[in-house]
Design a protein around this motif. Structure first.
Motif, PDB file in Angstrom:
ATOM      1  N   ARG A  26       1.089  -1.430   0.384  1.00 46.08           N
ATOM      2  CA  ARG A  26      -0.159  -0.551  -0.478  1.00 46.08           C
ATOM      3  C   ARG A  26       1.151   1.052   0.022  1.00 46.08           C
ATOM      4  O   ARG A  26       0.399   2.146  -0.173  1.00 46.08           O
ATOM      5  CB  ARG A  26      -0.940   0.048   1.325  1.00 46.08           C
ATOM      6  N   GLY A 101     -11.344   0.724   3.063  1.00 49.36           N
ATOM      7  CA  GLY A 101     -10.131   0.783   2.185  1.00 49.36           C
ATOM      8  C   GLY A 101      -8.359   1.765   3.122  1.00 49.36           C
ATOM      9  O   GLY A 101      -7.974   1.293   2.470  1.00 49.36           O
ATOM     10  N   THR A 102      -8.746   1.890   4.123  1.00 47.85           N
ATOM     11  CA  THR A 102      -7.602   2.428   4.822  1.00 47.85           C
ATOM     12  C   THR A 102      -7.017   1.210   5.688  1.00 47.85           C
ATOM     13  O   THR A 102      -7.634   0.547   6.127  1.00 47.85           O
ATOM     14  CB  THR A 102      -7.656   3.264   6.129  1.00 47.85           C
ATOM     15  N   ASP A 106      -9.901  -1.675   7.266  1.00 49.65           N
ATOM     16  CA  ASP A 106      -9.562  -2.462   6.799  1.00 49.65           C
ATOM     17  C   ASP A 106      -8.789  -3.965   8.254  1.00 49.65           C
ATOM     18  O   ASP A 106      -9.580  -4.962   8.123  1.00 49.65           O
ATOM     19  CB  ASP A 106      -8.692  -2.981   5.437  1.00 49.65           C
TER      20      ASP A 106
END
Ligand code: ATP
Ligand code: MG
Length: 143
Positions: A26, A101-102, A106
């Motif tokens: 990420r 989505g962070t 998650d």
């Protein structure tokens, strides 16, 4: 925007859940380059000192015990607006309030066991990087 450096820590729950690769992916996907990294187990004294700012909080003792419960992966991230960008990728402290989505939304299970740490400003970033790394530990990368 300026190229900045920030300190990131994958906390013991992130290591336990085998998320090192996922979290590095990420960061790299968001153009945050890992310019230094090491895995270590924080001593009681290091954790006390690192979270000294929270010493008066009710959760301080628990936080120190959690942060010393297993190994952590400490990294220096470098990139444009790295401090704020990392905070956005991490999400809010409490996973229940973190955007979908962070990392924390998650993967985190509670406001305490929230997978990652990220510096919250330029002064703390510089101080926290110095806490773990010397200038020679940080690798220069091509722009
Ligand atoms: P970090 O400093 O780890 O990046 P943060 O800046 O989002 O997180 P802080 O307010 O600095 O949040 O809190 C430091 C850490 O203390 C949090 O990440 C979390 O692990 C723990 N913590 C914060 N608030 C609470 C709380 N109310 N109860 C339990 N633990 C907490
Ligand atoms: Mg903080």
């Amino acid at each position: 925007m300026n190229v900045e450096r920030t300190l990131s820590i994958i906390k013991p729950d992130g290591i336990e859940k085998d998320l090192i690769g996922e979290i590095f992916r990420r960061f790299e996907g968001a153009k945050l380059r890992i310019v230094a990294a090491k895995m270590l187990k924080l001593s009681q004294e290091q954790a006390n000192q690192f979270y000294f700012v929270h010493r008066e909080k009710s959760f301080y003792a628990d936080l120190v015990s959690y942060m010393t419960s297993g190994p952590v992966m400490v990294q220096v991230l470098e990139g444009e607006g790295a401090i704020e960008k990392n905070r956005l990728i991490m999400g809010a402290t409490d996973p229940a309030e973190a955007d979908p989505g962070t990392i924390r939304s998650d993967f985190a299970e509670s406001i305490e066991r929230n997978i990652v740490h990220g510096s919250d400003g330029p002064l703390t970033a510089a101080e926290e990087i110095r806490f773990f790394f010397s200038e020679e530990d940080i690798c220069l990368r091509r722009p």
